[in-house]
Design an enzyme around this catalytic site. Structure first.
Site, PDB file in Angstrom:
ATOM      1  N   ASN A  76      88.044 158.158  70.716  1.00  0.00           N
ATOM      2  CA  ASN A  76      88.970 159.226  70.387  1.00  0.00           C
ATOM      3  C   ASN A  76      90.377 158.852  70.843  1.00  0.00           C
ATOM      4  O   ASN A  76      90.591 157.771  71.402  1.00  0.00           O
ATOM      5  CB  ASN A  76      88.480 160.538  71.018  1.00  0.00           C
ATOM      6  CG  ASN A  76      88.811 161.740  70.163  1.00  0.00           C
ATOM      7  OD1 ASN A  76      89.895 161.835  69.606  1.00  0.00           O
ATOM      8  ND2 ASN A  76      87.868 162.661  70.066  1.00  0.00           N
ATOM      9  N   HIS A 106      94.065 145.941  92.039  1.00  0.00           N
ATOM     10  CA  HIS A 106      94.980 145.183  92.898  1.00  0.00           C
ATOM     11  C   HIS A 106      94.348 144.989  94.271  1.00  0.00           C
ATOM     12  O   HIS A 106      93.535 145.799  94.714  1.00  0.00           O
ATOM     13  CB  HIS A 106      96.313 145.921  93.027  1.00  0.00           C
ATOM     14  CG  HIS A 106      96.995 146.117  91.715  1.00  0.00           C
ATOM     15  ND1 HIS A 106      97.771 145.140  91.132  1.00  0.00           N
ATOM     16  CD2 HIS A 106      96.992 147.153  90.852  1.00  0.00           C
ATOM     17  CE1 HIS A 106      98.222 145.580  89.971  1.00  0.00           C
ATOM     18  NE2 HIS A 106      97.766 146.797  89.774  1.00  0.00           N
ATOM     19  N   GLY A 133      85.683 162.912  77.675  1.00  0.00           N
ATOM     20  CA  GLY A 133      87.131 162.775  77.734  1.00  0.00           C
ATOM     21  C   GLY A 133      87.683 162.676  79.145  1.00  0.00           C
ATOM     22  O   GLY A 133      87.157 163.251  80.090  1.00  0.00           O
ATOM     23  N   THR A 156      82.659 154.898  89.645  1.00  0.00           N
ATOM     24  CA  THR A 156      82.940 153.842  90.618  1.00  0.00           C
ATOM     25  C   THR A 156      81.724 152.979  90.917  1.00  0.00           C
ATOM     26  O   THR A 156      81.859 151.947  91.564  1.00  0.00           O
ATOM     27  CB  THR A 156      83.444 154.447  91.942  1.00  0.00           C
ATOM     28  OG1 THR A 156      82.437 155.315  92.457  1.00  0.00           O
ATOM     29  CG2 THR A 156      84.738 155.226  91.730  1.00  0.00           C
ATOM     30  N   ARG A 171      78.391 160.822  89.842  1.00  0.00           N
ATOM     31  CA  ARG A 171      77.036 160.758  90.394  1.00  0.00           C
ATOM     32  C   ARG A 171      76.037 161.206  89.325  1.00  0.00           C
ATOM     33  O   ARG A 171      76.352 162.079  88.503  1.00  0.00           O
ATOM     34  CB  ARG A 171      76.879 161.698  91.589  1.00  0.00           C
ATOM     35  CG  ARG A 171      77.851 161.439  92.704  1.00  0.00           C
ATOM     36  CD  ARG A 171      77.205 160.605  93.790  1.00  0.00           C
ATOM     37  NE  ARG A 171      78.062 160.529  94.956  1.00  0.00           N
ATOM     38  CZ  ARG A 171      78.696 159.439  95.344  1.00  0.00           C
ATOM     39  NH1 ARG A 171      78.572 158.335  94.666  1.00  0.00           N
ATOM     40  NH2 ARG A 171      79.449 159.440  96.413  1.00  0.00           N
TER      41      ARG A 171
END
Length: 176
Positions: A76, A106, A133, A156, A171
């Site tokens: 989208n 970084h 989204g 993550t 999670r």
């Protein structure tokens, strides 16, 4: 988590590749939606692999040459893929608006960061996934086949196949 590999974004080859990708993204984004077929040849030039895709404008990536899209891919509006490392997306994957896939980050060390070093690790999304989204997928993450990621998530860690996951950090909420 896959080890983050260091690189310099200022290497001449990387600079030229990003310039090429930005030009192709600009061309793709300028094509009106009713002329979708005109985008396909540009997708072939930009991506490492693509069979069939529908990408709403605006789409941005760093290189394109590290992006592998499975058949019937959909993204989208306002999708961003930072592809210093490979991004592999399976068949029939749906990305909601403003989904960002990051292979780049970084260094935590301020001296290395000030020197311009960057780090990268691949992102993988299995077949038949739906990513809601404004989700951000971080470097080194794999999302298993048939999983659903709720809108606004920050992924993550790896998500197992057949999972419904959401949140910041993302999670698993339940298995399918």
């Amino acid at each position: 988590m896959i080890a983050l590999l260091p690189f310099s974004p200022l290497e001449p080859g990387r600079l030229a590749a990003r310039k090429r990708a930005k030009l192709l993204c600009t061309q793709i984004n300028a094509i009106p939606v009713q002329l979708q077929k005109q985008r396909q040849p540009l997708y072939q030039q930009l991506f490492a692999a693509v069979s069939s895709a529908f990408i709403e404008p605006d789409f941005y990536c760093d290189y394109g040459s590290n992006i592998y899209l499975g058949e019937n891919f959909f993204a989208n509006h306002h999708c961003v893929m930072l592809d210093a490392a490979e991004i592999r997306i399976g068949a029939r994957v749906l990305l909601g608006p403003a989904v960002h896939l990051y292979t780049t980050t970084h260094p935590i060390d301020p001296v290395a960061r000030a020197a311009g070093a960057q780090l990268a690790a691949p992102v993988t999304i299995g077949d038949d996934c739906w990513i809601g989204g404004q989700t951000v997928v971080m470097p080194g993450v794999s999302i298993g086949a048939r999983s659903v990621i709720g809108a606004g998530s920050v992924v993550t860690r790896d998500i197992a196949a057949d999972s419904v996951a959401s949140g910041n950090p993302c999670r698993v909420q339940r298995s399918l």
